[in-house]
Design an enzyme around this catalytic site. Structure first.
Site, mmCIF file in Angstrom:
data_model
loop_
_atom_site.group_PDB
_atom_site.id
_atom_site.type_symbol
_atom_site.label_atom_id
_atom_site.label_comp_id
_atom_site.label_asym_id
_atom_site.label_seq_id
_atom_site.Cartn_x
_atom_site.Cartn_y
_atom_site.Cartn_z
ATOM 1 N N ASP A 69 23.874 69.516 32.783
ATOM 2 C CA ASP A 69 24.523 68.917 32.178
ATOM 3 C C ASP A 69 24.417 68.085 31.180
ATOM 4 O O ASP A 69 23.746 66.857 31.174
ATOM 5 C CB ASP A 69 26.155 68.365 33.126
ATOM 6 C CG ASP A 69 26.248 69.684 34.385
ATOM 7 O OD1 ASP A 69 26.163 70.521 34.483
ATOM 8 O OD2 ASP A 69 26.814 68.625 35.404
ATOM 9 N N ASP A 109 35.200 77.001 37.414
ATOM 10 C CA ASP A 109 35.126 75.631 37.853
ATOM 11 C C ASP A 109 36.259 75.661 38.981
ATOM 12 O O ASP A 109 37.823 74.972 38.059
ATOM 13 C CB ASP A 109 35.098 74.782 36.399
ATOM 14 C CG ASP A 109 33.752 74.305 35.306
ATOM 15 O OD1 ASP A 109 33.081 74.048 35.821
ATOM 16 O OD2 ASP A 109 33.932 74.272 34.321
#
Ligand code: 1PR
Length: 529
Positions: A230, A385
């Site tokens: 990330d 998500d």
């Protein structure tokens, strides 16, 4: 000097990087004569069959390619290029191929298979070939939905076969003409060695292929272990790898800094990661084509990392401050040209699914459709998500629920998974079953299934969520979020049909090595690379 037939589709940069890394210069084919004159020609293939053939026809390359093959001048085709050697493909009905090898290319159709085939599979070598000198049976990287099969008319061409459902042709060779269904430039050190054998082998000498084996064992596709980075800018403006707890990446107000993206990607490649994923986690608000450091990260990573790279974050249409309009396809193209093999779409996919659910119609204009048509479904990953929403009864919601073994805060025994946008900041009225099934319909080729509740918790993957999604889609699913030890990977592969598992925190913090994960998973009888 190696000549590359770069017809502008997909990740040709990786092929170029691999050739350079092996010590050779690369030049591009600029006109049809270059195809005939090149000493050694590499014909990389990405995209759909029809688009590739169309492009070759427009550029006047079809006849020169056929002529080169007739003259037996050294040539290596990769992936869709192997398919282009055949008469045609179900992928693009009515579009003729080069017609060098008898037979048609067909879609994988065996029940229960995830399609596309994405990942590392073996090969059975049917003949001796100098290209496989030094090859020790390592798995190689495949990514395709269509395949050619062996028959009595084409068997003189077949060099290797691979099993996925049935047996298909994974490499062809006759004289100096070779083509692979797998990607040597994405197959780590084993793939580079095969490429080196082509680049360094003697030319103009017809190789005599001799049968080595007709008694082949079925090969097996490995479950993939993926390292995820990330990435975002910290408060000092440096692009860093970070990691959240349930998506919160700040600790005492500061963005956690776990290292530099290019260095970490290199480390995971060396440690045996099967793929590397970069998620530009603030991509939803920063336009990636202005956020050049991310493109630079990709370019630099692809110089040294020869396994597939996925990049996500900010893939959507955008109007820049100077008024210029960019489509999601433009953004994706820039990522592919910078070294990405797959792009991943998060927030935009949710909005597109909302549009679809409202109208029941495909527009042909969604980012998923546009990118999938040009680069192929296998290049389009949807990063989901989701967050659990607990309910007392299934009737309490219109969304698809499951009965959970982990009841909610008030003892609720049912939950549904709400999809979110903007890195989990905003929940939408779309559930994970709606999102993943519609994305598959629109042309996505893989699901990266995160779980906000599990992210960074080290408590294991959400197996209930993964089963729920695997039951409704036919494309591969990457399980993500929550890995805390090697046993969690055994669980995800033995208790669900996940095709791959992704982790971040445990690798960044050196808690578990990728090799340890693989040993543990292999000891449980799961196929790994
Ligand atoms: O919406 O298209 O711009 O894409 C943004 C992308 O960035 C999405 O793929 C979204 O998942 C990701 N993202 C946005 N915010 C965050 C955050 O953490 N604040 N990261 C974020 C998502 C989840 C995983 C993580 C696994 C494994 N990170 O990728 O790496 O959960 O973690 P673990 O093994 O440590 O548990 P768009």
């Amino acid at each position: 000097m190696i000549t590359l037939l770069d017809y502008g589709a997909g990740n040709v940069r990786s092929v170029r990087n691999a050739i350079r890394m092996l010590g050779y210069e690369v030049q591009n084919v600029c006109n049809p004569e270059d195809i005939l004159n090149a000493e050694k020609l590499i014909f990389p293939g990405v995209g759909s069959f029809g688009l590739v053939m169309d492009r070759l026809a427009k550029d006047g390359f079809v006849e020169p390619l056929r002529e080169r093959i007739r003259r037996n001048k050294p040539m290596l085709g990769i992936c869709i290029a192997l398919q282009a050697f055949f008469e045609g493909s179900d992928e693009s009905p009515g579009v003729p191929g080069l017609g060098i090898i008898p037979g048609m290319v067909e879609k994988f159709s065996e029940p229960g298979l995830s399609i596309p085939q994405i990942g590392w599979n073996g090969i059975s070598l049917l003949k001796q070939s100098p290209l496989f000198e030094g090859y020790n049976g390592e798995k190689l990287y495949f990514v395709h939905s269509y395949r050619a099969v062996q028959n009595s008319d084409n068997q003189d061409w077949v060099l290797t076969t691979t099993t996925y459902g049935g047996e298909f042709i994974s490499a062809v060779e006759k004289g100096n003409i070779t083509a692979f269904q797998f990607h040597p430039e994405k197959s780590g050190k084993a793939g580079l060695n095969i490429l080196k054998n082509f680049l360094g082998g003697s030319q103009e000498i017809s190789r005599i292929s001799r049968a080595v084996s007709q008694d082949t064992q079925p090969t097996k596709l490995a479950k993939r272990i993926i390292a995820c980075l990330d990435v975002r800018s910290n408060d000092a403006g440096d692009l860093v790898v970070t990691k959240g707890d349930q998506y919160d990446v700040r600790e005492e107000g500061e963005v956690r800094n776990l290292g530099m993206p290019v260095d970490l990607a290199r480390r995971y490649y060396e440690e045996g990661a099967d793929e590397i994923t970069f998620l530009n986690i603030t991509g939803f608000r920063d336009f990636p084509l202005q956020d050049q450091p991310m493109l630079e990260v990709l370019k630099r990573t692809s110089e040294n990392v020869f396994v597939p790279l996925t990049i996500g974050g900010g893939i959507k249409s955008f109007t820049a401050t100077d008024g210029r309009k960019y489509s999601a396809l433009d953004v994706a193209t820039e990522y592919f040209r910078s070294g990405a093999d797959k792009i991943s779409i998060g927030s935009d996919a949710v909005y597109e699914v909302e549009n679809y659910l409202a109208t029941g119609k495909k527009t042909g204009e969604s980012s998923i459709e546009q990118i999938s048509i040009v680069y192929g479904a296998q290049a389009v990953v949807i990063s989901v998500d989701p967050r659990r929403v607990y309910v007392d009864t299934p009737e309490a919601t219109q969304h698809a629920t499951l009965t959970t073994a982990y009841p909610g805060p008030n003892g609720e025994r049912y939950c549904w998974y709400q999809c979110t946008v903007k890195g989990g900041r905003e929940g939408r009225d779309v559930d994970v079953v709606q999102l993943t099934t519609v994305c598959e319909l629109l042309g996505a080729g893989e699901i990266l299934l995160n779980c906000i509740d599990r992210d960074g918790t080290n408590s294991g993957f959400d197996l209930e969520l993964i089963r729920m999604v695997k039951d409704v889609v036919g494309i591969p699913v990457i399980a993500s979020s929550g890995a805390g030890n090697a046993e969690h990977f055994v669980d995800v592969f033995c208790k669900t049909r996940a095709d791959a598992a992704l982790a971040a925190g445990i690798f960044h913090r050196h808690e578990v090595a990728i090799s340890e994960v693989k040993e543990c998973v292999a000891a449980a009888g799961v196929e790994v690379r």
